[in-house]
Design an enzyme around this catalytic site. Structure first.
Site, short mmCIF file in Angstrom:
data_model
loop_
_atom_site.label_atom_id
_atom_site.label_comp_id
_atom_site.label_asym_id
_atom_site.label_seq_id
_atom_site.Cartn_x
_atom_site.Cartn_y
_atom_site.Cartn_z
CG HIS A 29 46.23 26.01 56.35
ND1 HIS A 29 45.64 25.68 55.15
CD2 HIS A 29 45.21 26.35 57.18
CE1 HIS A 29 44.33 25.80 55.26
NE2 HIS A 29 44.04 26.20 56.47
CD GLU A 42 39.87 35.65 56.40
OE1 GLU A 42 38.98 35.64 55.54
OE2 GLU A 42 40.04 34.71 57.20
C1 LIG Z 1 40.25 32.55 54.40
C2 LIG Z 1 40.19 31.62 55.55
N1 LIG Z 1 39.85 32.08 56.76
C3 LIG Z 1 39.79 31.26 57.83
C4 LIG Z 1 40.08 29.93 57.70
C5 LIG Z 1 40.03 29.00 58.91
N2 LIG Z 1 38.84 28.14 58.82
C6 LIG Z 1 38.92 26.91 58.29
S1 LIG Z 1 37.41 26.20 58.19
C7 LIG Z 1 36.64 27.51 58.86
C8 LIG Z 1 35.15 27.49 59.05
C9 LIG Z 1 34.41 27.31 57.77
O1 LIG Z 1 33.08 26.99 58.02
P1 LIG Z 1 32.08 26.57 56.86
O2 LIG Z 1 32.37 27.40 55.66
O3 LIG Z 1 30.70 26.64 57.40
O4 LIG Z 1 32.47 25.09 56.47
P2 LIG Z 1 32.34 23.79 57.42
O5 LIG Z 1 33.62 23.71 58.18
O6 LIG Z 1 31.14 23.97 58.29
O7 LIG Z 1 32.20 22.64 56.47
C10 LIG Z 1 37.56 28.52 59.16
C11 LIG Z 1 37.22 29.81 59.78
C12 LIG Z 1 40.46 29.47 56.42
N3 LIG Z 1 40.80 28.20 56.20
N4 LIG Z 1 40.48 30.34 55.37
#
Ligand SMILES: Cc1ncc(C[n+]2csc(CCOP(=O)(O)OP(=O)(O)O)c2C)c(N)n1
Ligand SMILES: Cc1ncc(C[n+]2csc(CCOP(=O)(O)OP(=O)(O)O)c2C)c(N)n1
Ligand SMILES: [Mg+2]
Ligand SMILES: [Mg+2]
Lengths: 329, 359, 329, 359
Positions: free
Chosen positions: C129, C60
C-alpha cells in the site's frame, strides 16, 4: 561449442534445467501442445509431459499468480508470457506479490520464479504488441531483470535465472529467436547474473546497451570504425543486478558514452545509467551522456513509420559523433 | 455442464452435537478458540486506540465462527491463505498469539519480523501463507499452492479465504477456472459478511454468492458461519472430499462484521443502519450461540464459561505483554530479506545510501 | 482566497468541473455513498446523484476499462483509484488502451480521462500500500502525469486535468489530504499543465522535486538556510508535460542540483531529470546531480524501519552538502 | 437469482425465410455481404503472401455469417467493437473496403491512417470502435460505450465481439458484472470458433460457453453462426430487447475458423485434425448454406450467384488497387495524434530527436 539459434539456446536451457531439477515446470499460453507461440518450448511436452509443461487459459493475471503461489510453496516455476506486452494484465502479481513476499514475511518465503518472454517490437505488430517493458520491472526491488542478446547469453543466463532464488524477469526478443551463434554444450554453462559483456572493444567512445539493441550498437561500432573511431560496445546483459564497475571502467577509458535502448527513453533504463555515470564518473566525462531510443510515440504499424520510430545504427553513430564533438552541434 | 449446488443451508438448527458429529469436548475447544480470537481482537482494538498499533487494522470480531469452524478441521500440513482480515485465522492455524500481536505492534518478534504488519502475517512452520493486501490477490496464489500439492502428489488441501467483494475481481474468475480444469485441491471460502467496506454485496451483484462458481463447474455450497458446529462439520466433510481428489470447492460462509471495516471506519454508518448491526450483534454472535447450546445441553455452566474466558483474556493479555516487551526491529532489518540471493557480481541496491563516492 | 485542505481543494475542483460540464462523471470504489475512502468526493453524490457519482465493484481493471471506453465514446470520466497501488490491476487499460487509442486511430478518438488517487506511502501501510507509482505511468507517451503538492496546486491542476483532452494520471497523497493552504475561489482558477513552481528561492543549490516531497525539500531548505545556504525548491508539479526550462534556469543559476523523490530511485523520475540536466546543462554543473529517494526495499511496516526507508530532510541536506563540496566526501 | 437461458439453439433448420422473418431480398443482401467478406479476406491473404501486408493478420474466413448476421440488424448509430479478427466486422458496420484494405497495407488512406494496421481498424463515422489487440481488452471498453449510451439516454446499443478464449480473462468477468448491475445496453458476443490459437475451448473450460454469463444474471443464448438467417433473426430480436431497456445480453455464436489463427499458423495442425477442418469447411460454410437455401427456394440461380460473386471479387480487387495506389503515411505522421492537446507549456516529447542542443 555448437552453433544454434537463440530460440534453440533457450530451449536447451529449459530442457537442461528441467532435467536437472524436478521442481522446475513451465506454464504459459500455447507452450505445450503448440510447442510455444514462438516454438521456444519445442519438444518439451513430449519429453516432460503435461504435468511440467502446461498450457494455460488466456488468463495472464491468474496463471502468473498461480505460479507465484507455487513458488511460494516451494516449486520453481517458469512462466512464459507470449509477450511482455500482455503481462500488463499480470504485473500486479509480479510487483505486489512475487517481489514483496520474501520481505513482507521477513525471509520465510524465497520466491524462485522466472517470468520470460519477448519484450519490445518485432515487425509491424503495432502499438499494443511492441512495448519494451524493462522499465516496468526493473524499477521495483525484489525483481531481477535479464536481457540476453545472443544465443550463448540466452542459454547461460536463462540457466542462471532458473537457478536463482529470486524472481527474475527474463526478457527476450522475437527478432532474436532466429539469431544464430556459438553456444557451449556444457550442461553447467551458466553465466552469473550481474556481469556485463564487452561485446566489442574501442577506446574513443562507450556504447552501452542491453538486449536487442546490442546488435544495433555493433552495427554502429562497425560504421564508426570505418571513419577511424573505436567504440566499446558494452552489453549490460542484466539490468538488476547491474555491473556498475564495467560501465565505469569503459567510461573512464573513453570519457564519452551513449546509451542505446529499444523502448521509450523518458524514465527509461538509459536515464538511470546516465545518472550513475554522471554521479560516479563525473570528472571523467568529456561530454554529456546521450541516449538513443524509440521515438516517444506508441509504435505505429506502417512499415516506414515503424522503421523511423525504432532506434537505428545511424542514430547511434550520430550520437557518438556528438559526444566526440565531431560535426555540427 | 451441470454442477452440484448444496442450496440447502447446513446448520442453523437449535440442537447440536450428534447432528454434526461434534463431540462436546470438541465443542468446548471451539468455544475456547473463539473466546481467544475475540479477546485477542479486543486487545488489538485497545492497543490501536492508544497508538501501539499503526497503519490499517481490520478486526475479525463477529466472524470467529468462520475461522474456528473452517480451520480447526484441517491438518497442520494443510495450507491456509487469506486477505488482510486474518489475525484470527492465523491463530486458528496455530500461529502463537504473541508473534501475531507483536506483528501488529511492528516488533522484531512478530510473525513477519515486524515488516509485514496487520495485513501481512506469515508463518511458514504452520503453513499460514499470509496475509495479503490486494483484494483478490490471494486467490491465484492459493491456486498455485494447490498446484504444488498436486504436483508433489501430497494429500493436503489449501483453504483460501476472501471477502464477498473479492469475487468481483478478475483474478478470482481466472483462478477458479484453472483450479477447476486442473482439479486442484483448493477450497475457496467467501467470508460473506455482506459488505465490502461501505458497499453492500447486493449493490455489486445481481446474483447470490453461491452462483459465483457456476461457470467453472466447481461444486458450491453455503453454510452459516455464525453456527460454528455446522461450519466445522461442513468443512470437515469438504476437506475430506477435496483431500481424496474431489477437486476444488467453493463455499459461501454467511457471517457478519461486528466492527467497522477498519479502525478508522465507524461500526455502523450510512452504509449499514445501527439497528441491523445491533440485531446481528445480539442475535448472531457465534460465541453466544455456541455457549447457549453448551449450556442447554448441560456441557457447560456459568462458572465453566468464566474459567474459559479468564483463560482467553489471559492469553490475549500475555500476547500484548509479549509484544510490548519485544524490541523494534534492528536498523539492519531494513535491508535484510529484500533478496534471497545476493549475486556475487553487480549491484542490486540503488538507493545510493553509502554506495557511491558521492554519499 | 480561502484557506482549505488539499482534500477540500480537490473536492472543490471536482464539484466545479462537474457543474461546468455535464459530461464529467466520477467513478470508483466508495466514492458515492461512503463519500470516498478519503472523503475527497464528500457531498458529490448528494449534489450530482448516482448517475454522475458512481460506486464501482472492486474491479479495477473493469471499471478503468469502462471509463476508458466511456471516454472513447465522448464522456469525460474521472476514475478514482483508492490508491494507485491497486491500479497495477488496471494498468493494462491505461497503457494499452487509453494511452494508445488516439494514435492507433490516427486522431479519431481523443481520450479525455483523469485517473486520480493517492500514490506513495502514508503511515505504516506496509509494502502493498506504499508504492510511489509515478514511473509506471510517466514512461509511456500518451499519458500526462500530474503531482500536486499544495491545496492551490491540487485545485488548479485537477481542473486543468479534467479539461485536458488527453489521459492524465493525477497523483495525490494520503498524507497531503489534511494539508492546509490558501486557494483562489475563482471558478476559473486553472493552473496550466507544464509549469513548474519555484516554491522557494535560493542561489546556492537547486532542490528539484514533485508531489509530497516538496514539503521535505522545503524543510531541508529551511535547515540549509540556518547554515547560510540558499536553496531553490523547484516543484515540477507536472511530470509530463515537463517544465524543462524551469529546471535548466535553476541549475544554470546554482550550478548544483539534488532531486528528491518519494519512491525508488532506480529508473525513477529523478534519473530522467538528471539525464536532462547533464545533457542540456552539462557545462553549468559544478558537481554531479544527486538523488534522494526511498530505500531500495519494499516499504516495511515497523514504524522505525518505515521512517528510515522514507526520504528525509536530513538526507536532502546531506546531499546538498555533497554537491556543495561541504563536509567529507 | 435466476436467469434466462435459451438452451435450445435457434436456427439450423433446412427451410428458411418466413421462419426468421427474413425476406428473400434481405437474404440476397446477406449473401452479397458475405461474398464480399470472403473475397476481401482472400485478397488480404494474397497480399500478405507477397509481402504487401505485414505484422499479424487474422482472417475471418468461415465466420462471415457471424458478422453479417449480427451487425446487419444494427443501426448506424449503434456501436460495434471487436478484437483483432475484425476486418469483416468493419465492412459489415459500413467501413469502406478501400480504407480497410489500405489499413492492412499500412497506407495513409487506411481507416486508421496506416498507424493501426490489421488489428486496429477504427472508423468513428460509422461507430466502428476498433480493432483491439489485448485479448479481452475490448470487453470493458464496450461496457463503457454502453455506459455512455445510457448516460446520454440514447436508444443505441453496443455489440462487443470476442473470441471463445477471451471469456477466461478477468476483465470479461468484471465488465459483464458491471453491465448487469447497471443494466447497460450491451450485447456481448462470443464468436465461438472453439479454439484460441491452438487451445481447444474444452481444454480451458469444464462448462459450456452459455454458462459463462450466469454469475452476473445476464440472459444468455446460443445461435448457429453458420446459419446467417438464424443469426440475423436472433440479433434483430436481441437488439430490440436491449434497445428498449432490457439490459445486457450474452450470446454464444457457434462458428468455425476455416484458416489458421493468423497467417503464420497452418490451417490444420496438431491442435485440430485435417478431417475436422475439411468437414467443417465443406459442410458448414455459411455462404454455401445460404446459397443452397436460395437455390432451393428459387430465389437465386447459378447465373445470379456468379453475378454476385463477380461483384464481390471486383469490390475486393478495387479495395486492393486502392490500397496499392495509396501513399505511405508522411514522415510527419510519426508524431501526429500522440496527444490530442499539446499544452502550451512544458515538454511532452522526450526522444531528444532534435529537442536538445545535443541532437
Ligand atoms: C485491489 C484492491 N482494491 C481496493 C482495495 C481497498 N480495500 C481494502 S478492503 C476493501 C473491501 C473488501 O471487502 P471484502 O472483500 O468484502 O472483505 P471484508 O473487508 O468484508 O472482510 C477494499 C475496497 C484493496 N485493498 N485492493
Ligand atoms: C492478453 C493477451 N494474451 C495473449 C494474446 C495472444 N493471442 C492473440 S489471439 C489469441 C487467441 C485468442 O483466441 P480467441 O479469443 O478464441 O479468438 P480467435 O482468435 O479464435 O478469434 C492469443 C492467445 C493477446 N493478444 N493478448
Ligand atoms: Mg465483506
Ligand atoms: Mg476462438
Amino acid at each position: 561449442m555448437a552453433v544454434m539459434t537463440y530460440r534453440e539456446a533457450l530451449n536447451a536451457a529449459l530442457r537442461e534445467e528441467m532435467q536437472r531439477d524436478p521442481e522446475v515446470f513451465l506454464m504459459g499460453e500455447e507452450v505445450a501442445e503448440y510447442d510455444g507461440a514462438y516454438k521456444v518450448s519445442k519438444g518439451l511436452l513430449a519429453q516432460f509431459g503435461p504435468r511440467r509443461v502446461v498450457d494455460s487459459p488466456i488468463s495472464e493475471l491468474g496463471f502468473t499468480g498461480l505460479c507465484v503461489g507455487a513458488s511460494m510453496a516451494g516449486l520453481r516455476p517458469v512462466v512464459e508470457f507470449m509477450t511482455f506486452n500482455f503481462a500488463f494484465l499480470a504485473i500486479d502479481q509480479v510487483i505486489n506479490s512475487a517481489a514483496k513476499m520474501l520481505y513482507m514475511s521477513d525471509g520465510q518465503f524465497p520466491m524462485p520464479i522466472v517470468f520470460r518472454g519477448p519484450t519490445g517490437a518485432a515487425l509491424q505488430l503495432s502499438a499494443q504488441h511492441s512495448i519494451a517493458c524493462e522499465t516496468y520491472y526493473v524499477h521495483s526491488p525484489g525483481v531481477k531483470v535479464v536481457t540476453p542478446a545472443t544465443p550463448a547469453d540466452a542459454k547461460g543466463l536463462l540457466k542462471a535465472s532458473i537457478r536463482d532464488n529470486d524472481p527474475v524477469a527474463f526478457m527476450e526478443g522475437e527478432l532474436l529467436y532466429n539469431f544464430k551463434g556459438e553456444v557451449p554444450d556444457d550442461q553447467d554453462f551458466v553465466i552469473p547474473l550481474g556481469v556485463a559483456d564487452l561485446k566489442r572493444e574501442g577506446s574513443d567512445v562507450s556504447i552501452i546497451t542491453h538486449g536487442k539493441m546490442v546488435h544495433v550498437a555493433l552495427q554502429a561500432a562497425a560504421k564508426l570504425e570505418k571513419v577511424g573511431i573505436g567504440a566499446d560496445v558494452l552489453d549490460l546483459r542484466t539490468l538488476r543486478p547491474l555491473d556498475v564497475d564495467a560501465i565505469l571502467a569503459s567510461v573512464r577509458k573513453t570519457n564519452r558514452a551513449v546509451y542505446v535502448e529499444e523502448g521509450w527513453s523518458y524514465v527509461g533504463v538509459g536515464a538511470q545509467i546516465v545518472a550513475i555515470i554522471q554521479e560516479e564518473a563525473f570528472d571523467d566525462l568529456d561530454a554529456p551522456v546521450l541516449r538513443v531510443a524509440q521515438a516517444d510515440v506508441p509504435m505505429p504499424y506502417a512499415k516506414n513509420l515503424e522503421s523511423m520510430a525504432k532506434p537505428s545504427a545511424d542514430r547511434v553513430v550520430e550520437a557518438c559523433n556528438r559526444v566526440l564533438y565531431r560535426g555540427a552541434r | 455442464m451441470a454442477q452440484t449446488k448444496i442450496k440447502k443451508k447446513a446448520g442453523g438448527s437449535a440442537d447440536g452435537f450428534e447432528q454434526y458429529g461434534v463431540s462436546p469436548e470438541l465443542a468446548l475447544d471451539l468455544l475456547r478458540e473463539m473466546l481467544l480470537y475475540r479477546r485477542f481482537e479486543e486487545k488489538a482494538e485497545e492497543a490501536y486506540a492508544i497508538g501501539k498499533i499503526g497503519g490499517f487494522c481490520h478486526l475479525h470480531i463477529g466472524q470467529e465462527g468462520v475461522a474456528a469452524g473452517s480451520i480447526k478441521p484441517l491438518r497442520t500440513e494443510d495450507y491456509v491463505i487469506s486477505a488482510y482480515r486474518e489475525h484470527t485465522q492465523a491463530l486458528a492455524k496455530g500461529v502463537r498469539p504473541g508473534p501475531v500481536m507483536a506483528e501488529l505492534y511492528g516488533r522484531a518478534t512478530g510473525a513477519s519480523g515486524g515488516k509485514g504488519g496487520s495485513m501481512h502475517i506469515f508463518d511458514r512452520d504452520v503453513r499460514f501463507m499470509g496475509g495479503h493486501g490486494i483484494v483478490g490477490g490471494q486467490v491465484p496464489l492459493a491456486t498455485g499452492i494447490a498446484w504444488k500439492i498436486k504436483y508433489r502428489e501430497e494429500d493436503n488441501v489449501v483453504v483460501c479465504f476472501m471477502g464477498d467483494a473479492a469475487v468481483n475481481q478478475g483474478g478470482f474468475h481466472e483462478a477458479l477456472n484453472m483450479a477447476a480444469i486442473w482439479e486442484l485441491p483448493a477450497i475457496y471460502v467467501v467470508e460473506n459478511n455482506h459488505y465490502g467496506m461501505g458497499t453492500a454485496f447486493r449493490r455489486v451483484s445481481l446474483t447470490d454468492m453461491i452462483e459465483k462458481a457456476s461457470p467453472y463447474g466447481i461444486p458450491a455450497s453455503s453454510v452459516n458461519g455464525q453456527d460454528v458446529l455446522a461450519t466445522y462439520a461442513h468443512f470437515r466433510d469438504l476437506a475430506e472430499a477435496v483431500r481424496s481428489g474431489g477437486g476444488p470447492r467453493f463455499v459461501d460462509v454467511e457471517t457478519y462484521r461486528f466492527r467497522g471495516h477498519s479502525m478508522s471506519d465507524p461500526v455502523s454508518g450510512t452504509y449499514r443502519p445501527k439497528d441491523e448491526v445491533d440485531r446481528k450483534t445480539h442475535e448472531e454472535d457465534p460465541i453466544v450461540l455456541l455457549r447457549d447450546r453448551l449450556f442447554e445441553a448441560g456441557h457447560l455452566d456459568q462458572a465453566g464459561l468464566e474459567a474459559l474466558d479468564t483463560e482467553a483474556r489471559a492469553a490475549a493479555q500475555a500476547a500484548a505483554d509479549f509484544a510490548d516487551q519485544s524490541p523494534l526491529p534492528d536498523a539492519e532489518a531494513l535491508y535484510t530479506n529484500v533478496w534471497a540471493e545476493i549475486n556475487p557480481h553487480g549491484r542490486l541496491n540503488f538507493d545510493g545510501r553509502g554506495a557511491s563516492p558521492w554519499r
